[in-house]
Design a protein around this motif. Sequence first.
Motif, PDB file in Angstrom:
ATOM      1  N   ILE A  92      10.766 -13.907 144.303  1.00 46.57           N
ATOM      2  CA  ILE A  92      10.955 -14.423 145.651  1.00 46.57           C
ATOM      3  C   ILE A  92      12.224 -13.816 146.229  1.00 46.57           C
ATOM      4  N   ALA A  93      12.136 -13.417 147.488  1.00 51.16           N
ATOM      5  CA  ALA A  93      13.329 -12.890 148.142  1.00 51.16           C
ATOM      6  C   ALA A  93      14.450 -13.921 148.037  1.00 51.16           C
ATOM      7  N   ALA A  94      15.582 -13.484 147.573  1.00 53.09           N
ATOM      8  CA  ALA A  94      16.690 -14.414 147.341  1.00 53.09           C
ATOM      9  C   ALA A  94      17.215 -14.976 148.652  1.00 53.09           C
ATOM     10  N   THR A  95      17.474 -16.282 148.648  1.00 48.96           N
ATOM     11  CA  THR A  95      18.130 -16.893 149.798  1.00 48.96           C
ATOM     12  C   THR A  95      19.552 -16.344 149.890  1.00 48.96           C
ATOM     13  N   PRO A  96      19.967 -15.928 151.075  1.00 50.81           N
ATOM     14  CA  PRO A  96      21.330 -15.390 151.199  1.00 50.81           C
ATOM     15  C   PRO A  96      22.358 -16.376 150.659  1.00 50.81           C
ATOM     16  N   GLU A  97      23.348 -15.824 149.948  1.00 48.88           N
ATOM     17  CA  GLU A  97      24.420 -16.660 149.411  1.00 48.88           C
ATOM     18  C   GLU A  97      25.135 -17.382 150.549  1.00 48.88           C
ATOM     19  N   SER A  98      25.464 -18.624 150.315  1.00 50.71           N
ATOM     20  CA  SER A  98      26.130 -19.402 151.350  1.00 50.71           C
ATOM     21  C   SER A  98      27.290 -20.178 150.744  1.00 50.71           C
ATOM     22  N   CYS A 132      26.613 -28.300 160.091  1.00 55.31           N
ATOM     23  CA  CYS A 132      26.433 -26.910 160.519  1.00 55.31           C
ATOM     24  C   CYS A 132      25.629 -26.141 159.470  1.00 55.31           C
ATOM     25  N   SER A 133      24.760 -25.260 159.944  1.00 56.64           N
ATOM     26  CA  SER A 133      24.078 -24.294 159.088  1.00 56.64           C
ATOM     27  C   SER A 133      24.340 -22.911 159.676  1.00 56.64           C
ATOM     28  N   ASP A 134      23.721 -21.904 159.123  1.00 54.47           N
ATOM     29  CA  ASP A 134      23.866 -20.561 159.676  1.00 54.47           C
ATOM     30  C   ASP A 134      23.073 -20.394 160.960  1.00 54.47           C
ATOM     31  N   TYR A 135      22.337 -21.438 161.376  1.00 51.33           N
ATOM     32  CA  TYR A 135      21.425 -21.315 162.518  1.00 51.33           C
ATOM     33  C   TYR A 135      21.783 -22.224 163.684  1.00 51.33           C
ATOM     34  N   GLY A 136      22.538 -23.267 163.434  1.00 50.52           N
ATOM     35  CA  GLY A 136      22.887 -24.182 164.510  1.00 50.52           C
ATOM     36  C   GLY A 136      23.761 -25.302 164.001  1.00 50.52           C
ATOM     37  N   GLU A 137      24.017 -26.267 164.875  1.00 48.44           N
ATOM     38  CA  GLU A 137      24.856 -27.396 164.482  1.00 48.44           C
ATOM     39  C   GLU A 137      24.396 -28.674 165.161  1.00 48.44           C
ATOM     40  N   MET A 138      24.672 -29.783 164.503  1.00 48.31           N
ATOM     41  CA  MET A 138      24.460 -31.116 165.042  1.00 48.31           C
ATOM     42  C   MET A 138      25.821 -31.805 165.033  1.00 48.31           C
ATOM     43  N   LYS A 139      26.242 -32.306 166.173  1.00 47.09           N
ATOM     44  CA  LYS A 139      27.552 -32.940 166.282  1.00 47.09           C
ATOM     45  C   LYS A 139      27.421 -34.455 166.380  1.00 47.09           C
ATOM     46  N   ASN A 140      28.422 -35.149 165.863  1.00 45.10           N
ATOM     47  CA  ASN A 140      28.516 -36.606 165.975  1.00 45.10           C
ATOM     48  C   ASN A 140      27.276 -37.304 165.423  1.00 45.10           C
ATOM     49  N   VAL A 141      26.911 -36.920 164.217  1.00 41.97           N
ATOM     50  CA  VAL A 141      25.728 -37.473 163.561  1.00 41.97           C
ATOM     51  C   VAL A 141      26.154 -38.693 162.738  1.00 41.97           C
ATOM     52  N   ALA A 142      25.457 -39.808 162.928  1.00 38.13           N
ATOM     53  CA  ALA A 142      25.808 -41.043 162.216  1.00 38.13           C
ATOM     54  C   ALA A 142      25.501 -40.927 160.730  1.00 38.13           C
ATOM     55  N   LYS A 166      13.040 -27.252 154.056  1.00 36.83           N
ATOM     56  CA  LYS A 166      13.831 -27.901 153.028  1.00 36.83           C
ATOM     57  C   LYS A 166      14.762 -26.844 152.410  1.00 36.83           C
ATOM     58  N   SER A 167      15.671 -27.289 151.566  1.00 37.33           N
ATOM     59  CA  SER A 167      16.599 -26.375 150.878  1.00 37.33           C
ATOM     60  C   SER A 167      17.420 -25.542 151.860  1.00 37.33           C
ATOM     61  N   ILE A 168      17.962 -26.181 152.887  1.00 33.82           N
ATOM     62  CA  ILE A 168      18.773 -25.494 153.889  1.00 33.82           C
ATOM     63  C   ILE A 168      20.252 -25.716 153.573  1.00 33.82           C
ATOM     64  N   ALA A 169      21.001 -24.647 153.448  1.00 34.90           N
ATOM     65  CA  ALA A 169      22.429 -24.755 153.153  1.00 34.90           C
ATOM     66  C   ALA A 169      23.177 -25.225 154.399  1.00 34.90           C
ATOM     67  N   VAL A 170      23.945 -26.311 154.260  1.00 35.54           N
ATOM     68  CA  VAL A 170      24.697 -26.857 155.395  1.00 35.54           C
ATOM     69  C   VAL A 170      26.103 -27.253 154.954  1.00 35.54           C
ATOM     70  N   SER A 171      26.970 -27.346 155.951  1.00 30.42           N
ATOM     71  CA  SER A 171      28.293 -27.937 155.779  1.00 30.42           C
ATOM     72  C   SER A 171      28.314 -29.278 156.495  1.00 30.42           C
ATOM     73  N   VAL A 172      28.995 -30.235 155.913  1.00 24.74           N
ATOM     74  CA  VAL A 172      29.159 -31.550 156.533  1.00 24.74           C
ATOM     75  C   VAL A 172      30.654 -31.786 156.700  1.00 24.74           C
ATOM     76  N   THR A 173      31.058 -32.032 157.938  1.00 25.52           N
ATOM     77  CA  THR A 173      32.480 -32.182 158.237  1.00 25.52           C
ATOM     78  C   THR A 173      32.737 -33.545 158.842  1.00 25.52           C
ATOM     79  N   ALA A 174      33.670 -34.282 158.257  1.00 30.73           N
ATOM     80  CA  ALA A 174      34.008 -35.602 158.785  1.00 30.73           C
ATOM     81  C   ALA A 174      34.722 -35.468 160.115  1.00 30.73           C
ATOM     82  N   LYS A 175      34.456 -36.392 161.024  1.00 33.84           N
ATOM     83  CA  LYS A 175      35.155 -36.437 162.313  1.00 33.84           C
ATOM     84  C   LYS A 175      36.511 -37.103 162.095  1.00 33.84           C
ATOM     85  N   ARG A 176      37.562 -36.401 162.387  1.00 36.31           N
ATOM     86  CA  ARG A 176      38.899 -36.941 162.175  1.00 36.31           C
ATOM     87  C   ARG A 176      39.490 -37.456 163.476  1.00 36.31           C
ATOM     88  N   LEU A 177      40.009 -38.659 163.416  1.00 36.05           N
ATOM     89  CA  LEU A 177      40.661 -39.210 164.600  1.00 36.05           C
ATOM     90  C   LEU A 177      41.999 -38.509 164.818  1.00 36.05           C
TER      91      LEU A 177
END
Length: 727
Positions: free
Chosen positions: A607-613, A669-679, A715-726
Amino acid sequence: MKTIVGGGPKKLLYTLKTASGMGLLNSAKALNAKNACKACGLGMGGQRGGMINELDEFPSVCNKSVQAQSTDIQKPIPAEVFAHDLAAFQALSAYELEHLGRLGMPVFKAAGEDHYRDVEWDWALERAAAGLAKVEPGRSFFYSSGRSSNEAGFLLQLMARLYGTNNISNCSYYCHQATGEALGNTVGTGTATVELDDIAHSDLFFLIGANPASNHPRLLHKLIGLRRRGGTVVVINPLREAGLVQFAAPKMISSMIKGGDEVASIYLQPKTGSDIALFTAIAKAVLEKGGSAQDFIQQYCSGFDEFVTHIQDQSWSSLLDECGIAKADVERVADIYIQSKHAIFAWGMGMTHHQHGVDNIEWISNLALLRGMVGRPYAGLLPLRGHSNVQGIGTIGVKPVLPAEVFDRIESSYQVALPKEKGMHTLASLEAAYNGDIDAALMLGGNLYEASPDSQWAAKALDNIGLKIFLTTTLNRGHVVGVEQGESLIFPVCARDEEPEPTTQESMFNYVRLSDGGIERIASVRSEVAILADISAKLLPNSTIPFEEFKRHQKVREAIARLVPGMEDLADIDVAKQEFFVRGRLKHSPEFKTPDGKAHFVLPHTIAATPESARPFTMMTIRSEGQFNSIIYEENDSYRGVDKRWTVLLNQQDALELGVLEGETVDICSDYGEMKNVAVKLFNLPKGCVAAYYPEANILSSRLTDPRSHTPQFKSIAVSVTAKRLA
């Protein structure tokens, strides 16, 4: 913390509330009419009655059935609503669009304009045919959801091929296409090898990568019945779903009284995307314990020696480390499987939505063959299909490549030459559109925009198409996003129970139902079959195919029965009223339609390798209790305790390390887009794994696909999760 139980009185009350909103007379009429259920592929209804399945069990109805009816029984959207521009419609949620009402007349948006407007039927049909006539057929594509009828789907693909293109696909390329590819390779069929009755006699049920408590609720009473007669249910799912732990089946009074029954006997939670490691470990344990079915394997299978060698080469430590499951749990499952006489393997899109989706299903098939659980009664393979007729749509030819026998029969029967160029699957059609190579698209139902990965890219791809023709009952975001530049024409169609003539549908069990139709709610809507026949007759006036005659559904069924092997009983189904199982499918005898007549053990493909993230989390998209595919019936998710869809499910330890509490927000965030202020919702899933709702999270999903099925990696999507800092 209060335990959530699936089903139960709350679900009954919800169903009653929804039915009351429809009007009790309307809902009773809809649910009791002899029409197949509009929801999942499990199937019910038809000629036995609206709330009865093929085993004559009553009541076979669930909240999904009622949800599906609820938006069909709406008044037409007032014409004044279309005075609003596209921006106003785009500001509405999927739920709000679905509940605006039914479409009552065709609506049209000219290229470059920002408003839809009502148009007359004759004008709309002429416009659709004239628009397609201006387009080179190879620069078009045709798409169908799985909710349309066999008759409409057959006519769609016939129209497209006579027009001159094989760019014909359906929603299965985004769901179970990996299943069809894998089962074809291993056992020679793309469909289930069991009937509904087989579940009632099985002693072991593997439920893998699926959540039927929400998506196929009527399956749960079968699983509870299996547990009550001493059988075992093994659930394999990264998320610990409440409805798969304990479920109060409304159909079972005793289950309701006691507050629910246990569903899962064993609940394994592998890391997202690690299923092959777990399946390999189970197979390794079975082999080491001497549990393989040697007589069956020697007589009916090939590739076993290579399979054994591969298994022996895998180390226990690497397999267990990859999947995150303890060896004792793997061996417990292996012991139960070895003792089983009748095991069924069922799976959903948790298995297919990966770059290795075909491999996942091939390994499920390997496990079934290892114990001889294919081609015999009360055992086998069961893909849990989503839409109620997605399997039928594939059977009658809504796909880029027709079986050679069907291709030849169409050409000889009608004295026509069909196109032989390779057709494009769903995502390839959108790739071509993004590159400016598609000028027209006809979409029979569905919501291709929200069903597609990488939402920003998908909107741009669709917006590049100069002419888009939609057939639908209600508006969805696919009608208002990605339509800004080009011309769009939307035809309002009859719901299944409103069809003026009977239609047919095929369940996940290869069972074909007859739906009577006949309920009139909105006089101005028309049958999908009639609309397609009218457009075809205008587009192809010199064709030898009698498209005007095909406005009669019986004529279409006669053609299908003559041209599609296995569907012969369709010819007189509206007269005989005899529903049937498709002929020639692999079920209770080990007759494998592979080139060598054997079932095949299959080893992993390259299988084509998923790009390293560098992104540390693996995300999977999920559906809620209150939705069906991309249709949102309610905003909350009662089984997971979530009250809004802009939510991410996090492992508690991960949340602690991120420094966030439940109810606080994060950015994803992923390599394709972002979702902000997610509960944030704390949930029981493996560390390093997160889950977010489809289709909202499609903005994060990739266009990487399984190379064999072309199914996107939801499924199996590499993402970053960042806490919202006050501050």
